[in-house]
Each structure stands twice: as C-alpha cells, then as structure tokens.
Design an enzyme around this catalytic site. Structure first.
Site, PDB file in Angstrom:
ATOM      1  N   ASN A 210       0.851  -1.192   0.000  1.00  0.00           N
ATOM      2  CA  ASN A 210       0.000   0.000   0.000  1.00  0.00           C
ATOM      3  C   ASN A 210       0.884   1.239   0.000  1.00  0.00           C
ATOM      4  OD1 ASN A 210       0.550   0.763   2.825  1.00  0.00           O
ATOM      5  ND2 ASN A 210      -0.471  -1.177   3.261  1.00  0.00           N
ATOM      6  N   LYS A 288       8.840 -17.551  -9.522  1.00  0.00           N
ATOM      7  CA  LYS A 288       8.161 -16.449 -10.208  1.00  0.00           C
ATOM      8  C   LYS A 288       7.060 -16.997 -11.130  1.00  0.00           C
ATOM      9  CE  LYS A 288       8.832 -12.568 -13.225  1.00  0.00           C
ATOM     10  NZ  LYS A 288       9.589 -12.046 -14.324  1.00  0.00           N
ATOM     11  N   ASP A 306      -5.167  -9.211  12.906  1.00  0.00           N
ATOM     12  CA  ASP A 306      -5.523  -7.829  13.252  1.00  0.00           C
ATOM     13  C   ASP A 306      -4.712  -7.443  14.492  1.00  0.00           C
ATOM     14  OD1 ASP A 306      -6.693  -5.506  14.182  1.00  0.00           O
ATOM     15  OD2 ASP A 306      -8.686  -6.083  13.467  1.00  0.00           O
ATOM     16  N   ILE A 307      -3.575  -6.794  14.265  1.00  0.00           N
ATOM     17  CA  ILE A 307      -2.620  -6.549  15.363  1.00  0.00           C
ATOM     18  C   ILE A 307      -3.232  -5.637  16.430  1.00  0.00           C
ATOM     19  CG2 ILE A 307      -0.311  -5.677  15.932  1.00  0.00           C
ATOM     20  CD1 ILE A 307       0.500  -6.339  13.023  1.00  0.00           C
ATOM     21  N   PHE A 325      -4.446   3.683  14.408  1.00  0.00           N
ATOM     22  CA  PHE A 325      -4.606   4.703  13.378  1.00  0.00           C
ATOM     23  C   PHE A 325      -5.688   4.258  12.413  1.00  0.00           C
ATOM     24  CE2 PHE A 325      -1.505   8.221  13.031  1.00  0.00           C
ATOM     25  CZ  PHE A 325      -0.911   8.066  14.268  1.00  0.00           C
ATOM     26  N   LYS A 339     -14.450   2.193  14.313  1.00  0.00           N
ATOM     27  CA  LYS A 339     -13.248   1.355  14.432  1.00  0.00           C
ATOM     28  C   LYS A 339     -12.803   1.246  15.893  1.00  0.00           C
ATOM     29  CE  LYS A 339      -8.619   0.711  12.470  1.00  0.00           C
ATOM     30  NZ  LYS A 339      -7.670   1.043  11.414  1.00  0.00           N
ATOM     31  N   LYS A 343     -12.398  -2.430  17.547  1.00  0.00           N
ATOM     32  CA  LYS A 343     -11.074  -2.972  17.887  1.00  0.00           C
ATOM     33  C   LYS A 343     -10.852  -3.056  19.395  1.00  0.00           C
ATOM     34  CE  LYS A 343      -9.699  -2.716  13.540  1.00  0.00           C
ATOM     35  NZ  LYS A 343      -9.140  -3.697  12.679  1.00  0.00           N
TER      36      LYS A 343
END
Ligand SMILES: Cc1cc2nc3c(=O)[nH]c(=O)nc-3n(C[C@H](O)[C@H](O)[C@H](O)COP(=O)(O)O)c2cc1C
Length: 400
Positions: A210, A288, A306-307, A325, A339, A343
C-alpha cells in the site's frame, strides 16, 4: 550515597571494539561512570591500558584474578553498576548468554548479574543472519535482554547488511533510556510503535503493498524518544532512516509484524501506525509466476492478523494505552469512532487519506484523536507536530 549512574561495560572481541573508547568518553561526558570488562579476545582489539586511562578505573579481564576476587569478587562486580552493557556483543558472547555459559569473566558476570542487560551486537552479516544467532537473539529477547542495533551498512569485512555496531551516540541514548536518565514527560515509559506498510508476497518478486511511507510512525518514534520514552519501532519496508536511540525491528509481512509486536511486550503504550495489509495471498508461489496461455492466475486471499485488535484483547500484557490509526477516505470521524469500538483500543487517530487529504508520503497531515468521549482535531500540522500532540496527550493520560 551518590546519584551518579554507573555501567559495567563488557567489551567483546570484535573489530568494532575500538569504538568502545569513544563510547566511554561520551558516557563520561554524560556523567556516567564506566567499569570496563574485556574478554580475552577483546584484548586483541583494544588494550586494557587505553580503557583504564579513559575510564579512569581498573579494567577487569580475568575470572581467576586473586587480587580482584579478594577485594571485590565477580558477583559483586556483576551487581554494583546500574546497568550491564555489552558493546560490541560478539556472536560468541550472545551464544554464551543465550545458553547460560559462564566460562570466563564476561559470561560469568552476565549470568550472575541482577541488573538489566543491554547489548550492542556487531558482527559479519552472515554471522548475524545465521539461524543459530537468530535463535540466540530470540532467546535473549525472551530473557529480557535489551538490544541497540545492529545497523544495516558496510562492514569492515567488505560485506554489506545488518551487523554493524550502532553509532556511539545511539548506544549512549539507549543506555540513558535503560537507566532512566532521559528526561521528559515520557521518561520511564516504554512505547512500541508499528510503522510503514507490509508487503505480502505473491511470488518471490511480486507483492501486495500500500502507499504508506512510514513517515508518521517514524515521527512518533523520534518524538517519543526525545520526550524520554524507551522506544521500540517495528517497521515494514520503508526508505526512511532509522531514528537514533531507539530499538528498531524490521519486518516484511503482517504476520511478522504481529509476531514482533507480541514478542516485544510488555510496554506501557502501543501505537499501531502501520498500514497493515488486510489480506495476503493464501499460498504465495515458490517460483516467479509466468504468463500462460491458460489464462490469468487466480489469487486466493486470506485474512491477515488484526494486530490492533490482538493487542487490545490481551489479558496479562495489554499495554495501559493502545492507540490505533485509521486511514479513511470518507466520513473520517464516524468511521474512526466505529473502528474504536470494533477494535477495543483506547484511542483512534484518524486521518483523511483521500486525494484531498494527501497524507501518504507527505510531511503534513490533519489528525483527529478520538477516544470514547472526545474528539481533538489538529489540522495541517507536520507529522512531527501530530506525533507530539498524540504523545503529550498519552503522557498526560498515564499520569492520571
Ligand atoms: C579480525 C577479527 C575480527 C573479528 N570480528 C568479529 C566481530 O565483529 N564480531 C564477532 O562476533 N566476532 C568477531 N570475530 C571473532 C571473535 O573474535 C571470536 O568469535 C572470539 O571467540 C570472540 O570472543 P569473545 O566473545 O569472548 O570476545 C573476529 C575475529 C577476528 C580475528
């Protein structure tokens, strides 16, 4: 009684041993007294006379030293300092420590001490990457040994990679942090920060990633260190320089980041600033992948750990403050509030990463610090300023 801090400095037999002379000078400038202990191999690289002159005290080299044993004794020597530092820590010394060997003065002191131990490893990149050394590193971390470095870079042996001794100012900062000499609103507090993107391999040359640059997480680590915290930064791949005076752990995938995070608890504060990939390729290819006439490859995805939720859920080792965050592209605050609930963390720092927000890779940001009851917004601030706001609020929260 004196407030002056002291360290026992064990110097291993590595090519970087000469840097301990500079280290002793810098520590003395900070009013930290140093008692040097030199391994037998260490005497090949630096002389007891140079060490004794700079440290202005006797240098210990021999376990079976009649004079020392009658006057002070190795057990007392291992306990009289505020901290035991090993710099450079050779592969050999780390192996001895991990296995509890005590066959010379240095290893006996390390086994007998009741003080915290901080090591600054330095060795050839292959020695560092060897599975045996990696096993020893894991064991030492589990035993509570603190690390500073090693850094990645060119080595005296001509090779490049991880294994270089940390720079002397960074070792000094790590020592000050370990003996709580760092002054500031976060002194005495430990903070774990995740940063950057994760890379999830598709095959040996391709990956899912990302746009996170890691700048916000690195700014948090840097500012937290300046505010006096003992900082561990766990980072996915970025191009950023490692902030000085912190513990740095580099990972690639979400699963590696989760493992490194859990292995570095307990801490007072955890800040999950990394943009962890939600998904990975279930079975990445060993070779590859090639274009074929049969059509496009089908990539089956699997969910990543999901840390943030994992940390928030912990029973025994849950940090006192868990901060996540949220990178949102629309209705930023509402999504972040959802969120926060989902969480189970204490705060969410929300930012707008839509094209309008222009946060990824930029030096500026706009953040909203959201707790169960409050929203505090800081618009168009540098990522350092955003970090400062978050960390000062955290310092206040932990003092309540
Ligand atoms: C020129 C030279 C440089 C060396 N540099 C290192 C080094 O940087 N790191 C390391 O782990 N071992 C290094 N070694 C190997 C150690 O000296 C050796 O493992 C020794 O047994 C370490 O003893 P000690 O751990 O008791 O100090 C070096 C050896 C030589 C001959």
């Amino acid at each position: 009684m004196t407030d002056k801090k002291s360290i026992l400095l064990i110097i291993g037999g590595g090519i970087a041993a000469y840097k301990c002379l500079e280290l002793i000078r810098r520590l003395k400038e900070q009013d930290i007294s140093v008692t040097p202990v030199l391994t037998k191999a260490g005497t090949e690289f630096v002389t007891p006379l140079s060490l004794a002159t700079l440290a202005e005290t006797e240098v210990h080299t021999d376990l079976f030293d009649l004079k020392n044993e009658t006057e002070i004794g190795h057990i007392q020597l291992s306990r009289q300092a505020d901290l035991v530092v090993v710099a450079p820590a050779t592969a050999d010394l780390m192996a001895k420590m991990a296995n509890g060997l005590a066959n010379d003065l240095a290893s006996t002191l390390l086994l007998a001490t009741d003080k915290d131990v901080l090591i600054a490893p330095a060795m050839n990149v292959r020695m560092w990457q060897h599975p045996a050394t990696q096993r020893n590193i894991d064991t030492l971390k589990q035993d509570g040994v603190k690390f500073v470095g090693p850094e990645i870079g060119d080595m005296a042996c001509g090779e490049t990679g991880p294994g270089r001794l940390s720079e002397v100012p960074d070792i000094v900062t790590a020592i000050q942090s370990a003996i709580h000499m760092k002054k500031g609103p976060l002194s005495g507090k430990s903070i774990l920060i995740t940063a950057g993107p994760t890379h999830e391999p598709i095959d040996p040359v391709r990956y899912i990633a990302n746009r996170s640059s890691g700048k916000q997480g690195y700014a948090l680590a840097e500012v937290a260190s300046v505010l006096g915290a003992d900082v561990t930064l766990i980072s996915g791949p970025t191009k950023l320089p490692v902030p000085s005076g912190i513990r740095f752990i580099e990972v690639e995938t979400a699963r590696e980041m989760r493992d490194a995070t859990l292995a570095n608890l307990p801490v007072d504060i955890a800040i999950c600033a990394a943009a962890v990939a939600d998904w990975r390729v279930k079975k990445s290819a060993g070779q590859k992948m090639k274009k074929t006439k049969e059509g496009l490859p089908q990539l089956e995805l699997a969910e990543n750990p999901d840390i943030l939720a994992n940390l928030s859920d912990l029973k025994d080792k849950r940090p006192s403050l868990v901060i996540g965050f949220a990178a949102e592209t629309e209705t930023v605050i509402e999504h972040a509030q959802k969120k926060l609930k989902k969480k189970g963390c204490d705060w969410i720092v929300a930012n707008d990463v839509s094209a309008k927000g222009n946060v990824f890779g930029n030096d500026e940001t706009s953040i909203h610090i959201i707790s169960a009851k409050t929203v505090e917004s800081f618009e168009n601030v540098s990522k350092e300023d955003a970090a400062k706001q978050i960390l000062l609020k955290a310092a206040k929260e932990l003092k309540l």
